[in-house]
Scaffold this motif. Structure first.
Motif, PDB file in Angstrom:
ATOM      1  N   ALA A  93       0.851  -1.192   0.000  1.00 19.60           N
ATOM      2  CA  ALA A  93       0.000   0.000   0.000  1.00 19.60           C
ATOM      3  C   ALA A  93       0.886   1.242   0.000  1.00 19.60           C
ATOM      4  CB  ALA A  93      -0.909   0.006   1.226  1.00 19.60           C
ATOM      5  N   ASP A  94       0.475   2.267  -0.751  1.00 20.76           N
ATOM      6  CA  ASP A  94       1.260   3.496  -0.810  1.00 20.76           C
ATOM      7  C   ASP A  94       1.151   4.292   0.486  1.00 20.76           C
ATOM      8  OD1 ASP A  94       2.071   3.254  -3.617  1.00 20.76           O
ATOM      9  OD2 ASP A  94      -0.067   3.527  -4.030  1.00 20.76           O
ATOM     10  N   VAL A  95      -0.022   4.236   1.104  1.00 19.98           N
ATOM     11  CA  VAL A  95      -0.300   4.977   2.336  1.00 19.98           C
ATOM     12  C   VAL A  95      -1.123   4.071   3.243  1.00 19.98           C
ATOM     13  CG1 VAL A  95      -1.479   6.993   3.324  1.00 19.98           C
ATOM     14  CG2 VAL A  95      -0.366   7.186   1.091  1.00 19.98           C
ATOM     15  N   VAL A  96      -0.847   4.103   4.549  1.00 21.50           N
ATOM     16  CA  VAL A  96      -1.702   3.404   5.502  1.00 21.50           C
ATOM     17  C   VAL A  96      -2.360   4.427   6.402  1.00 21.50           C
ATOM     18  CG1 VAL A  96      -0.420   1.243   5.457  1.00 21.50           C
ATOM     19  CG2 VAL A  96       0.174   2.960   7.141  1.00 21.50           C
ATOM     20  N   TYR A  97      -3.588   4.099   6.783  1.00 21.71           N
ATOM     21  CA  TYR A  97      -4.384   5.022   7.575  1.00 21.71           C
ATOM     22  C   TYR A  97      -5.240   4.221   8.552  1.00 21.71           C
ATOM     23  CZ  TYR A  97      -8.421   8.020   8.573  1.00 21.71           C
ATOM     24  OH  TYR A  97      -9.429   8.706   9.192  1.00 21.71           O
ATOM     25  N   ALA A  98      -5.145   4.585   9.811  1.00 21.19           N
ATOM     26  CA  ALA A  98      -5.971   3.966  10.845  1.00 21.19           C
ATOM     27  C   ALA A  98      -6.888   5.039  11.417  1.00 21.19           C
ATOM     28  CB  ALA A  98      -5.105   3.362  11.940  1.00 21.19           C
ATOM     29  N   GLU A  99      -8.159   4.818  11.306  1.00 11.32           N
ATOM     30  CA  GLU A  99      -9.182   5.765  11.760  1.00 11.32           C
ATOM     31  C   GLU A  99      -9.282   5.754  13.281  1.00 11.32           C
ATOM     32  OE1 GLU A  99     -12.397   8.366  11.929  1.00 11.32           O
ATOM     33  OE2 GLU A  99     -11.198   7.903  10.170  1.00 11.32           O
ATOM     34  N   GLY A 100      -9.432   6.947  13.854  1.00  9.42           N
ATOM     35  CA  GLY A 100      -9.804   7.070  15.255  1.00  9.42           C
ATOM     36  C   GLY A 100      -8.706   6.892  16.277  1.00  9.42           C
ATOM     37  N   LEU A 101      -7.463   7.130  15.903  1.00 13.77           N
ATOM     38  CA  LEU A 101      -6.380   6.975  16.877  1.00 13.77           C
ATOM     39  C   LEU A 101      -6.158   8.260  17.661  1.00 13.77           C
ATOM     40  CD1 LEU A 101      -3.643   5.039  14.857  1.00 13.77           C
ATOM     41  CD2 LEU A 101      -5.530   4.129  16.234  1.00 13.77           C
ATOM     42  N   ALA A 102      -5.861   8.102  18.922  1.00 11.45           N
ATOM     43  CA  ALA A 102      -5.434   9.226  19.754  1.00 11.45           C
ATOM     44  C   ALA A 102      -3.986   9.553  19.385  1.00 11.45           C
ATOM     45  CB  ALA A 102      -5.534   8.843  21.236  1.00 11.45           C
ATOM     46  N   VAL A 136       7.323   4.222   5.537  1.00 13.88           N
ATOM     47  CA  VAL A 136       5.904   3.998   5.251  1.00 13.88           C
ATOM     48  C   VAL A 136       5.157   5.324   5.390  1.00 13.88           C
ATOM     49  CG1 VAL A 136       3.799   2.782   5.952  1.00 13.88           C
ATOM     50  CG2 VAL A 136       6.011   1.601   6.022  1.00 13.88           C
ATOM     51  N   HIS A 137       4.403   5.661   4.374  1.00 17.16           N
ATOM     52  CA  HIS A 137       3.601   6.892   4.409  1.00 17.16           C
ATOM     53  C   HIS A 137       2.358   6.633   5.262  1.00 17.16           C
ATOM     54  CE1 HIS A 137       5.878   9.031   1.335  1.00 17.16           C
ATOM     55  NE2 HIS A 137       6.016   7.863   0.763  1.00 17.16           N
ATOM     56  N   THR A 138       2.271   7.364   6.366  1.00 13.52           N
ATOM     57  CA  THR A 138       1.140   7.237   7.278  1.00 13.52           C
ATOM     58  C   THR A 138       0.323   8.518   7.197  1.00 13.52           C
ATOM     59  OG1 THR A 138       2.600   5.983   8.721  1.00 13.52           O
ATOM     60  CG2 THR A 138       0.514   6.648   9.634  1.00 13.52           C
ATOM     61  N   MET A 139      -0.990   8.369   7.213  1.00 16.14           N
ATOM     62  CA  MET A 139      -1.871   9.514   7.041  1.00 16.14           C
ATOM     63  C   MET A 139      -2.725   9.735   8.282  1.00 16.14           C
ATOM     64  SD  MET A 139      -4.711  10.173   4.052  1.00 16.14           S
ATOM     65  CE  MET A 139      -5.974   9.065   4.640  1.00 16.14           C
ATOM     66  N   LEU A 140      -2.947  11.007   8.571  1.00 17.94           N
ATOM     67  CA  LEU A 140      -3.903  11.427   9.586  1.00 17.94           C
ATOM     68  C   LEU A 140      -5.008  12.169   8.864  1.00 17.94           C
ATOM     69  CD1 LEU A 140      -4.885  12.060  12.485  1.00 17.94           C
ATOM     70  CD2 LEU A 140      -3.422  14.101  12.394  1.00 17.94           C
ATOM     71  N   ALA A 141      -6.239  11.736   9.033  1.00 17.68           N
ATOM     72  CA  ALA A 141      -7.387  12.424   8.438  1.00 17.68           C
ATOM     73  C   ALA A 141      -8.244  12.974   9.573  1.00 17.68           C
ATOM     74  CB  ALA A 141      -8.193  11.463   7.573  1.00 17.68           C
ATOM     75  N   GLN A 142      -8.668  14.229   9.421  1.00 18.95           N
ATOM     76  CA  GLN A 142      -9.434  14.877  10.475  1.00 18.95           C
ATOM     77  C   GLN A 142     -10.631  15.617   9.900  1.00 18.95           C
ATOM     78  OE1 GLN A 142      -6.719  16.558  13.716  1.00 18.95           O
ATOM     79  NE2 GLN A 142      -5.514  16.870  11.863  1.00 18.95           N
ATOM     80  N   VAL A 143     -11.684  15.677  10.680  1.00 21.91           N
ATOM     81  CA  VAL A 143     -12.891  16.413  10.316  1.00 21.91           C
ATOM     82  C   VAL A 143     -13.261  17.291  11.515  1.00 21.91           C
ATOM     83  CG1 VAL A 143     -15.340  16.214   9.733  1.00 21.91           C
ATOM     84  CG2 VAL A 143     -13.705  14.573   8.798  1.00 21.91           C
ATOM     85  N   GLY A 197       4.898  11.632  13.374  1.00 22.30           N
ATOM     86  CA  GLY A 197       5.407  10.689  12.388  1.00 22.30           C
ATOM     87  C   GLY A 197       4.560  10.553  11.137  1.00 22.30           C
ATOM     88  N   CYS A 198       3.488  11.323  11.031  1.00 25.08           N
ATOM     89  CA  CYS A 198       2.629  11.241   9.843  1.00 25.08           C
ATOM     90  C   CYS A 198       3.288  11.942   8.668  1.00 25.08           C
ATOM     91  CB  CYS A 198       1.274  11.890  10.113  1.00 25.08           C
ATOM     92  SG  CYS A 198       0.264  10.912  11.197  1.00 25.08           S
ATOM     93  N   ARG A 199       3.176  11.319   7.516  1.00 23.25           N
ATOM     94  CA  ARG A 199       3.707  11.917   6.290  1.00 23.25           C
ATOM     95  C   ARG A 199       2.642  12.732   5.571  1.00 23.25           C
ATOM     96  NH1 ARG A 199       8.069   8.658   4.354  1.00 23.25           N
ATOM     97  NH2 ARG A 199       8.377  10.248   2.760  1.00 23.25           N
ATOM     98  N   LEU A 200       1.352  12.440   5.843  1.00 16.34           N
ATOM     99  CA  LEU A 200       0.238  13.146   5.202  1.00 16.34           C
ATOM    100  C   LEU A 200      -0.763  13.558   6.263  1.00 16.34           C
ATOM    101  CD1 LEU A 200      -0.355  10.548   2.364  1.00 16.34           C
ATOM    102  CD2 LEU A 200       0.625  12.807   2.056  1.00 16.34           C
ATOM    103  N   SER A 201      -1.328  14.742   6.096  1.00 15.93           N
ATOM    104  CA  SER A 201      -2.364  15.222   6.990  1.00 15.93           C
ATOM    105  C   SER A 201      -3.516  15.704   6.125  1.00 15.93           C
ATOM    106  CB  SER A 201      -1.819  16.358   7.862  1.00 15.93           C
ATOM    107  OG  SER A 201      -2.785  16.780   8.791  1.00 15.93           O
ATOM    108  N   LEU A 202      -4.658  15.062   6.245  1.00 13.64           N
ATOM    109  CA  LEU A 202      -5.802  15.329   5.377  1.00 13.64           C
ATOM    110  C   LEU A 202      -6.925  15.990   6.169  1.00 13.64           C
ATOM    111  CD1 LEU A 202      -7.365  14.803   2.675  1.00 13.64           C
ATOM    112  CD2 LEU A 202      -8.025  12.611   3.658  1.00 13.64           C
ATOM    113  N   PHE A 203      -7.384  17.116   5.663  1.00 11.04           N
ATOM    114  CA  PHE A 203      -8.568  17.787   6.190  1.00 11.04           C
ATOM    115  C   PHE A 203      -9.598  17.733   5.066  1.00 11.04           C
ATOM    116  CE2 PHE A 203      -5.107  19.435   8.690  1.00 11.04           C
ATOM    117  CZ  PHE A 203      -5.629  19.530   9.967  1.00 11.04           C
ATOM    118  N   GLY A 204     -10.179  16.566   4.862  1.00  8.15           N
ATOM    119  CA  GLY A 204     -10.980  16.276   3.686  1.00  8.15           C
ATOM    120  C   GLY A 204     -12.257  17.065   3.523  1.00  8.15           C
TER     121      GLY A 204
END
Length: 179
Positions: A60-69, A84-91, A108-115
């Protein structure tokens, strides 16, 4: 619903095979994000870490785990390593404290998404404008773009240039003949 571990791995494996086949056939590319929501399903962090490591190992190019503190996110990033590219997505929603891009990088996140951020801002502005118009008024100038800026942002300048360039072309009638 969160699927069993074996099914999650099989789904990611199939998605990676499809991505790789697309690359071979067309030369096109896409970024494959492998996501797990198992933490939201009250699974323990070890299951999250296991799934994310498996997704990364599969390619996988990016891994993302929903709901982590934040502390869990740091553990995930350390567990996966710096390659490994790790993503944080926030709403933005009530009761949620957002993590800045700088803080996400420090975890340690490589990507931060405010979708939904830009969509939310646009809907809010449109709602205010429509409310003003519905009450017989007009949106304030502070809400509106300058007309020149609007034209440039949505591509009217390019359309105007195209129309000017093609203005000399003869009009064509329904029968296909020049008029």
């Amino acid at each position: 619903a969160v699927v069993p571990r074996e099914e999650a791995v099989a789904r990611v494996r199939c998605a990676i095979a499809a991505r790789d086949e697309m690359r071979r056939r067309s030369g096109l590319d896409l970024v494959l994000v492998a996501r797990t929501d198992c933490r939201r399903a009250e699974e323990d962090l070890d299951e999250v870490l296991w799934r994310c490591r498996a997704f990364a190992a599969l390619g996988a190019d990016v891994v993302y785990a929903e709901g982590l503190a934040p502390d869990e996110l740091r553990r995930l990033c350390v567990s996966l390593g710096p390659t490994v590219h790790t993503m944080l997505a926030q709403v933005e929603r009530p009761g949620v404290t957002l993590i800045s891009q700088t803080e996400a990088a420090a975890l340690g996140c490589r990507l931060s998404l405010f979708g939904l951020t830009v969509l939310s801002a646009a809907v809010s502005a449109m709602t205010r404008a429509l409310e003003a118009m519905a009450s017989g008024g007009h949106p304030s100038t502070g809400v509106l773009c300058d007309f020149g800026e609007l034209k440039a942002l949505v591509g009217f300048d390019a359309l105007d240039a195209w129309e000017e360039e093609h203005q000399a072309c003869p009009a064509v009638g329904q029968d296909g003949a020049a008029e």
